[in-house]
Scaffold this active site. Sequence first.
Site, PDB file in Angstrom:
ATOM      1  N   SER A  46      78.065  -5.429  26.928  1.00  0.00           N
ATOM      2  CA  SER A  46      77.930  -6.281  28.118  1.00  0.00           C
ATOM      3  C   SER A  46      79.249  -6.543  28.822  1.00  0.00           C
ATOM      4  CB  SER A  46      77.283  -7.616  27.727  1.00  0.00           C
ATOM      5  OG  SER A  46      78.006  -8.236  26.679  1.00  0.00           O
ATOM      6  N   ASP A 346      79.650 -17.823  30.288  1.00  0.00           N
ATOM      7  CA  ASP A 346      78.341 -18.301  29.816  1.00  0.00           C
ATOM      8  C   ASP A 346      78.288 -18.538  28.306  1.00  0.00           C
ATOM      9  OD1 ASP A 346      78.358 -15.751  28.802  1.00  0.00           O
ATOM     10  OD2 ASP A 346      76.740 -14.981  30.054  1.00  0.00           O
ATOM     11  N   HIS A 349      80.392 -14.241  27.451  1.00  0.00           N
ATOM     12  CA  HIS A 349      81.032 -13.374  28.446  1.00  0.00           C
ATOM     13  C   HIS A 349      82.064 -14.157  29.245  1.00  0.00           C
ATOM     14  CE1 HIS A 349      76.824 -12.003  27.685  1.00  0.00           C
ATOM     15  NE2 HIS A 349      77.498 -10.902  27.356  1.00  0.00           N
TER      16      HIS A 349
END
Length: 788
Positions: A46, A346, A349
């Site tokens: 990610s 978040d 990340h």
Amino acid sequence: MIVSPCETCPRLQSSSGTQTPTVSLYWAIKMKMMRPFKKVYAFGDSYTDTGNTYSSTGPSSFTHVSNPPYGTTFFHHPTNRYSDGRLMIDFVAQALSIPFLPPYRNPKSDKSYGVNFAVAGSTAIIHSFFVKNNLTLNITPQSLQTQLIWFNKFLESKGCNGSTTSQECTAALNDALFWVGEIGANDYAYSSFGTSVSRTTIRKLAIYSVTSFLQALLNKGAKYILVQGLPPTGCLTLSMALAPTDDRDDMGCVGSLNKLSYLHNTILQAKLNDLRKKFPQAVIVYADFWNAYANIVKGAKNYGFRELFKVCCGSGGGTYNFDALGTCGSPVSTACTNPSRYINWDGVHLTEAMYELNSYESYRSRTYNLQAVTMSSSYLPATTDSLVQATETKTPSEAISILYRILDNPSSSSEALRIKEQAISNLSDLLRQENRAEELKNLLTQLLPFFSLIPKAKTAKIVRGIVDAVAKIPDTSDLQIALCKEIVLWTRAEKRTFLRQRIEARLAALLMENKEYSEALNLLSGLIKEVRRLDDKLLLVDIDLLESKLHFSLRNLPKAKAALTAARTAANAIYVPPAQQGIIDLQSGILHAEEKDYKTAYSYFYEAFEAFNALEDPQAIYSLKYMLLCKIMVSQADDVAGIISSPKVGLQYQGPELDAMKAIADAHSKRSLKLFETALRNYKAQLEEDPIVHRHLSSLYDTLLEQNLCRLIEPFSRVEIAHIAELIELPADHVEKKLSQMILDKKFAGTLDQGAGCLVIFDDPKTDAIYPATFLMIPKQMLYIQLR
């Protein structure tokens, strides 16, 4: 010291009107200096994914990536990137003047400039391993193996089908940068709960998967590969929220997880070096995400960050504003107004600002070196001429740049290795002269792959040389401790026992200087047992001496003496260098002085001075200073001037240290408390800030005060306390307490008449002859009774 990007690049106004550090221009200029790659292929999880997952297909804990406020900072709408804006791979694309990499799963996108195969939640280890060990937890089924399959399909669409190599296939691989983003963090995370699979197993399998993947790319024809290491995963908000509060490192992050990711990176770098040997035609660069991230955390305020661990987008409030049941994008979550002030977006990340600064910090500190991914002309030949070129430059910065380019040379011939060793030595000296301690630390990280090419003895010499260079830069004790801890982790992974033991001894000394006594003792206790088993007496002498100093700092004199005795015993069995013998004598003198045996202490200090003086060691001045202290403490202050003016001392040791002792000796000779206090004020750094001298100053002050009081009260039989206080120029209550103590200690006969505020002095009492006569009489009476 970490340099803020605002010192070297423009600052732009954010939408909120506040100034935020912006490094896009700097990053773009630097990338333009590199090879003009026409394509980029990206892999990872990610941190690199630009849209291969969306809300319903992403990791189960972050199922709202397709919702605002994701993407609002730069794109102003969600793009299925796990951030408020761009990722690091986006900054690379912009700097290369190519479009943002399209996700592989978007069939309509233009893939002529490259493709992004990264998948959020992806693991390095194949998915079936997690299924077999009941570790699925609804995790993303894709792994690096999946991304390799996608890449193979992409190549097939370009005509690359094994035996046939079309022109389009060749074009797809030539001048392409393969960006392998961080991968492996999810493997550790998925195996953290309710499993018997050890982290060691996960590490071995994850690194094996990465290296196998890289080898597959190289076999396909990849020429330029950049491999990103893991970040310090203990600094992520999710880790901070779940870990116990006593598991913290010097950055305030989860220490156990940061050590885990650092060890992973260390082993990965060694594997990359093996691939470099196997594929010498390829350029493989390691991107040190861990140190780039750590540098930013340590200098967060300089970079404009105000929240290191609190998330910008989340729910729950409190210290972290993070709730796993209400993550970013969910109906209950809220987002901050200025993400550039936050590191964490978040909970797992990062913000666009953090990704951008990682790009900048990585290049600035050379934690990775994209300039290595260039045409062969970007580095210099590893020859003597290149070294001469560095010495002939006009500025140190130019010389440093040339030396780095010599180190970037991929050649591993014996002559090239010899030149590189000299370049490292010269570079270390220049960085030390420029006080660039952080860059010295990063240099050591950059050299880890190089160390596998040279003998262990030379590696140890280089490592210790860089550590010594950092130590010579002022105010770097915390950096030295962090550096030594990193080296210890690396040496454990590489099984370099002898180097590790010496670095651990150095680390214990630094911890002691930093007054972290319990940690230093714990480190030494295990180290002493290990070294005794190996019977390395020279190192054992150092460690025993260090233990003695440590116990002395803790006021545990018996253990300090025992450790010193052990050091002497070990030293007697081997040849000890004069400098080390001088340190033993110096410590012996310190311990004897602590026991008030100043004559013996003087002898040891003299022996230490002789040794250090012959070696022109800076410690000679301290030995001489303590010699003078001993003379003063035994009331031989008149000898001080003679010692200072002796031919052996001469002019070379004249300075504030000896001036301070001379002033104290003068005050003691004249029994002047006022001169004593003046000396303390004028020479505070030399007297009160010297821990050894300071230990004896209070005793010396008390002696001088008693002498002054005895001299003042000598003519009186009754005198007001206020009058004595006025004569001695001290507060009356302080004088009264001291007189009371002296009476109790029988320094003189007298009493305090507190009602009248007077001191009454008695004549010296005559010894009553009755008592001794009685004691003589008793045995005679007993004899008389027995005879009766």
